[in-house]
Design an enzyme around this catalytic site. Structure first.
Site, PDB file in Angstrom:
ATOM      1  N   ASP A 236       0.810  -1.223   0.000  1.00  0.00           N
ATOM      2  CA  ASP A 236       0.000   0.000   0.000  1.00  0.00           C
ATOM      3  C   ASP A 236       0.843   1.273   0.000  1.00  0.00           C
ATOM      4  O   ASP A 236       0.413   2.310   0.516  1.00  0.00           O
ATOM      5  CB  ASP A 236      -0.955   0.016   1.209  1.00  0.00           C
ATOM      6  CG  ASP A 236      -1.965  -1.118   1.153  1.00  0.00           C
ATOM      7  OD1 ASP A 236      -2.292  -1.557   0.044  1.00  0.00           O
ATOM      8  OD2 ASP A 236      -2.414  -1.559   2.220  1.00  0.00           O
ATOM      9  N   GLU A 237       2.035   1.212  -0.575  1.00  0.00           N
ATOM     10  CA  GLU A 237       2.894   2.399  -0.621  1.00  0.00           C
ATOM     11  C   GLU A 237       3.334   2.749  -2.031  1.00  0.00           C
ATOM     12  O   GLU A 237       4.235   3.560  -2.222  1.00  0.00           O
ATOM     13  CB  GLU A 237       4.122   2.188   0.279  1.00  0.00           C
ATOM     14  CG  GLU A 237       3.781   2.144   1.762  1.00  0.00           C
ATOM     15  CD  GLU A 237       5.014   2.198   2.650  1.00  0.00           C
ATOM     16  OE1 GLU A 237       6.112   2.481   2.133  1.00  0.00           O
ATOM     17  OE2 GLU A 237       4.887   1.962   3.864  1.00  0.00           O
TER      18      GLU A 237
END
Length: 292
Positions: A236-237
């Site tokens: 999720d980055e």
């Protein structure tokens, strides 16, 4: 004789050229001059200079009838080298070959399929891959091949290998994780670098990982959101493409947040997929440049 001449000349096609390079004077002039000399007619152009990195980004849509696609690519290669252009060239007539991956939540999948069939997305959806069977009938209704590939902790590596085999056999230029709730391995993330888009049901960087609506409810948030981003090995980055939010209040339950969030997720993912398929997104380190 005239008919033979017409047949020997390439048909006029529309292309999209995108590139990034170290900034310098005269780049727009150089690119427009290159296209003019080859009979190119610019239909749309946008550019951005990043003062933090010193990089210049540009997207140009143009028509050209003097050269074939292959000839354009060859000549662009020679033109780009001294300017250090990192470039790509795509014919607009060719829809982007796409594979969609999904688990048990089908709202994003259903939305993408509807938009595609309605002519709103420049996609060629070649296959749907899922670790569950729920959406095989939905896939069949759109005449899209459905591949059920179960995933367990013991079979994760083999399942990923099968999924990647589907992606490669279909020649997919884009992989959309439409609420595919399996964490991809570092190896698969690297293989799909720059061509896999995930929808995260939270306004990143807040509430990463599993059950973000539960996290949001626990914190009493007043806004919930969704984030479409490129997939990287860091969960999720990845570089963010699009985000949006919806207002909520203290009376909303987790179920209310989840229901309300689904619309936001679908819209955010659809915009990100549309921009990517139209070659409007350029990576800029861990960020993106979006030419809307």
């Amino acid at each position: 004789m005239l008919g033979e001449l017409r047949q020997s000349m390439p048909m006029s096609q529309t292309y999209i050229l995108t590139f990034s390079c170290p900034d310098r004077l005269g780049l727009v002039h150089a690119v427009s001059g290159f296209l003019l000399e080859r009979g190119g007619n610019i239909e749309e152009a946008a550019q951005y200079n990043d003062p933090d990195t010193g990089l210049f980004f540009m997207r140009v849509q143009f028509s050209c009838g003097q050269l074939s696609h292959a000839e354009l690519r060859t000549q662009l290669g020679s033109f780009a080298e001294p300017l250090q252009l990192q470039w790509s060239l795509h014919a607009t007539a060719q829809a982007m070959r796409t594979v969609i991956m999904v688990s048990k939540e089908g709202h994003c999948l259903n939305d993408l399929l509807f938009r595609w069939k309605s002519g709103l997305l420049a996609l060629d959806i070649r296959a749907i891959v899922s670790n569950h069977r729920e959406f095989y009938q939905l896939a069949a209704s759109y005449n899209v091949p459905f591949h059920h590939i179960p995933v367990t902790a013991a079979t994760k590596a083999q399942a990923e290998a099968k999924a990647f085999e589907v992606i490669e056999s279909e020649g997919a230029e884009l992989v959309v994780l439409a609420r595919y709730m399996q964490i991809l391995s570092d190896d698969l993330c690297r293989k799909l670098s720059g061509r896999a888009i995930n929808i995260h049901h939270s306004f990143l960087p807040s509430f990463k990982g599993a059950k973000p609506y539960y996290q949001a409810h626990d914190r009493g948030v007043k806004l919930i959101g969704a984030t479409a981003h490129y997939v990287t090995a860091d969960l999720d980055e990845g570089p963010i493409i699009e985000q949006d939010v919806a207002r909520v209040d203290h009376s909303k339950t987790v179920e209310d947040l989840t229901t309300q969030g689904r619309d936001t997720e679908s819209q955010v993912l659809a915009r990100a997929v549309k921009w990517h398929s139209e070659h409007r997104v350029r990576l800029n380190g861990h960020k993106t440049v979006i030419f809307k």
